[in-house]
Design an enzyme around this catalytic site. Sequence first.
Site, short mmCIF file in Angstrom:
data_model
loop_
_atom_site.label_atom_id
_atom_site.label_comp_id
_atom_site.label_asym_id
_atom_site.label_seq_id
_atom_site.Cartn_x
_atom_site.Cartn_y
_atom_site.Cartn_z
N GLY A 187 38.78 45.19 46.35
CA GLY A 187 39.25 43.81 46.25
C GLY A 187 39.81 43.52 44.88
O GLY A 187 40.30 44.42 44.19
N SER A 188 39.72 42.27 44.47
CA SER A 188 40.37 41.84 43.23
C SER A 188 39.52 42.20 42.01
O SER A 188 38.30 42.37 42.11
CB SER A 188 40.57 40.33 43.27
OG SER A 188 39.31 39.69 43.38
N ARG A 190 38.83 40.19 39.64
CA ARG A 190 37.92 39.06 39.36
C ARG A 190 36.58 39.28 40.07
O ARG A 190 35.52 39.23 39.45
CB ARG A 190 38.57 37.75 39.85
CG ARG A 190 37.72 36.51 39.59
CD ARG A 190 38.33 35.26 40.24
NE ARG A 190 38.26 35.26 41.69
CZ ARG A 190 37.18 34.93 42.40
NH1 ARG A 190 36.07 34.57 41.78
NH2 ARG A 190 37.19 34.97 43.73
N VAL A 191 36.64 39.57 41.37
CA VAL A 191 35.39 39.76 42.12
C VAL A 191 34.75 41.10 41.73
O VAL A 191 33.53 41.23 41.70
CB VAL A 191 35.63 39.64 43.64
CG1 VAL A 191 34.33 39.85 44.40
CG2 VAL A 191 36.22 38.27 43.99
N GLY A 192 35.58 42.09 41.37
CA GLY A 192 35.05 43.39 40.93
C GLY A 192 34.07 43.23 39.77
O GLY A 192 33.03 43.88 39.72
N GLU A 209 37.50 49.65 43.81
CA GLU A 209 38.91 49.88 44.14
C GLU A 209 39.62 48.55 43.98
O GLU A 209 39.52 47.67 44.83
CB GLU A 209 39.04 50.40 45.59
CG GLU A 209 38.42 51.77 45.83
CD GLU A 209 39.23 52.91 45.22
OE1 GLU A 209 40.28 52.66 44.59
OE2 GLU A 209 38.79 54.06 45.35
N CYS A 243 47.67 47.08 47.76
CA CYS A 243 47.22 47.25 46.37
C CYS A 243 48.15 48.15 45.58
O CYS A 243 48.27 48.01 44.37
CB CYS A 243 45.80 47.81 46.36
SG CYS A 243 45.63 49.33 47.30
P1 NAD Z 1 38.84 39.56 47.03
O1 NAD Z 1 38.34 40.13 45.76
O2 NAD Z 1 39.14 38.12 47.07
O3 NAD Z 1 37.79 39.83 48.22
C1 NAD Z 1 37.31 41.12 48.52
C2 NAD Z 1 35.94 41.00 49.16
O4 NAD Z 1 35.06 40.41 48.23
C3 NAD Z 1 35.91 40.14 50.42
O5 NAD Z 1 35.07 40.75 51.37
C4 NAD Z 1 35.29 38.85 49.93
O6 NAD Z 1 34.56 38.16 50.92
C5 NAD Z 1 34.36 39.33 48.85
N1 NAD Z 1 34.08 38.31 47.83
C6 NAD Z 1 34.80 37.21 47.52
N2 NAD Z 1 34.19 36.51 46.54
C7 NAD Z 1 33.06 37.18 46.23
C8 NAD Z 1 32.02 36.98 45.30
N3 NAD Z 1 32.00 35.93 44.49
N4 NAD Z 1 31.00 37.87 45.23
C9 NAD Z 1 31.02 38.97 46.03
N5 NAD Z 1 31.97 39.22 46.95
C10 NAD Z 1 32.99 38.33 47.05
O7 NAD Z 1 40.11 40.46 47.42
P2 NAD Z 1 41.05 40.33 48.69
O8 NAD Z 1 41.87 39.08 48.57
O9 NAD Z 1 40.29 40.55 49.94
O10 NAD Z 1 41.99 41.61 48.47
C11 NAD Z 1 43.07 41.59 47.58
C12 NAD Z 1 42.78 42.36 46.31
O11 NAD Z 1 42.23 43.63 46.63
C13 NAD Z 1 44.03 42.67 45.53
O12 NAD Z 1 43.79 42.51 44.15
C14 NAD Z 1 44.32 44.13 45.85
O13 NAD Z 1 45.09 44.78 44.89
C15 NAD Z 1 42.94 44.67 45.96
N6 NAD Z 1 42.90 45.87 46.80
C16 NAD Z 1 42.65 47.09 46.24
C17 NAD Z 1 42.65 48.24 47.03
C18 NAD Z 1 42.38 49.60 46.46
O14 NAD Z 1 42.14 50.53 47.23
N7 NAD Z 1 42.39 49.79 45.15
C19 NAD Z 1 42.90 48.14 48.39
C20 NAD Z 1 43.16 46.88 48.91
C21 NAD Z 1 43.15 45.76 48.12
#
Ligand code: NAD
Length: 463
Positions: A187-188, A190-192, A209, A243
């Site tokens: 994911g993002s 920020r959440v990472g 990731e 991504c």
């Molecule tokens: P996101 O970070 O908003 O959400 C990802 C997951 O985290 C979701 O399941 C969400 O419910 C959960 N989440 C949200 N807030 C949270 C919190 N406070 N605490 C814990 N978990 C929480 O990302 P997204 O919008 O689903 O995906 C887009 C991002 O993911 C982009 O930045 C993209 O580049 C990245 N991404 C990376 C890869 C990779 O393989 N490197 C693949 C796909 C997407």
Amino acid sequence: MTPSEIFELQKAHFLAHPNPPIAHRKGRLQALRKALMEREDELKEALWKDFSKSSYEVELTEFLTTLVELDHTLRHLARWMKPQRKPTPIVLIGTKTHVRCLPKGPSLMIAPWNYAVLLTLGPIIHATAAGCPFVIKPSEHTAHAAGVLKRMIEEIYPPEEGAVFLGGADTATELLELPFAHVHFTGSARVGRIVMKAAAQHLASVTLELGGKSPTYIDASADLANAAKGICFGKFSNAGQTCIAPDYLLVHREVAERFKAELTSEIQRAYVPGTGDAELTAIITSDELERQAELIQDARDHGAQVLIGGRADSTSRRVEATLIMDPPVASRVMQEEIFGPILPFLVVDGVEDAIERIQRRPKPLSTYVYAKSDAVMDRFSESIRTGAVCKNTTLLQFVQPFGPFGGEGNSGIGRSHGEAGFRAFSNEQVVLRRRWGSWIMRLVMPPYSQRKSWIGKAFRRFT
Ligand code: NAD
């Protein structure tokens, strides 16, 4: 059952079955493969409802990619699991050492929405291969697909081996409080950061990731027609919500005008409604659509020209394939990960200028180079810390199961895919046996004496 009940169940099960045999792991993976094929139509329908993703794109970017990973794992798992014999240095003469991979234990996965099938099943494949029980939380934004995946996974895995929790940030937060052995997050950034902080409370290992702005350089020597096609495919598949999509272009001044013409005609041929046969996937949410519209408006406000596209439709939640000429560094489109079908086009003076601009930014997940010679690509490969460098193509690094996938710093921590995915869920254990020569160690054991000190020093010659 609640998350903590499932966790306790998985923990107890793992203690009783700390190293599931290969036949068991493969059985689950084969069942996953079969279920995926049986539910192809259901998942296509779900992804259409979630964000109008066409069945062609689902086949290519969700099914083919997942099957590559699954089949690769089935084919190579025996080798990955086999204890590796290590050489014996002279000071250890009489011993024999192996390193074996053992499952870390109950693991947590948090998945994004953009490739809902691939990025939910990917970590499940690796956890299963490694022998870890798991809990996964798919994204709330692809609720239809998540529902199908939950039913499918729960038909294959008993709860002590695999469980799915649906929900958003609240559910993820609750799950992150549990002491899982490994946390895999996609994911993002920020959440990472939130995930890594939570994992640190239990000293759990993490795979993050993440995303970022993947640059694409077009050299004066590039095959411009091929570059236009490859970049459009990489950028506009899934409407740019990828991504590793090319985020922005750095085009050599000598070919800028010609490349602009190539790109314009390729976009019009393939992606402009009414002129081609491809319809872009929708933007995932209205908020995201709004952000895309703001990025375009902000670029205009900064004096950049929108050469193609530029419109966002709130009814269909689609944004047109959009080409923006020379947005300044201060504009939002050059500051944020775009994650949509907007492509900034910047003109540069050559390789060194492009590298310098990329180096000023956080480390990108991928870097694309269109050029004739490998020397140009090598220059990028050496100078930029990035998860992958691809020459004359885009996106394919994701489908190469022999190459570990991941980013650095802002674009991620750790590696997944293929053997790297298996290892992320495994702990390496050293198994050292003394077979003969126990007397050798006794030569230096206490009580210490001058003679033992000489022998100890003599050992240094054999390190
Ligand atoms: P996101 O970070 O908003 O959400 C990802 C997951 O985290 C979701 O399941 C969400 O419910 C959960 N989440 C949200 N807030 C949270 C919190 N406070 N605490 C814990 N978990 C929480 O990302 P997204 O919008 O689903 O995906 C887009 C991002 O993911 C982009 O930045 C993209 O580049 C990245 N991404 C990376 C890869 C990779 O393989 N490197 C693949 C796909 C997407």
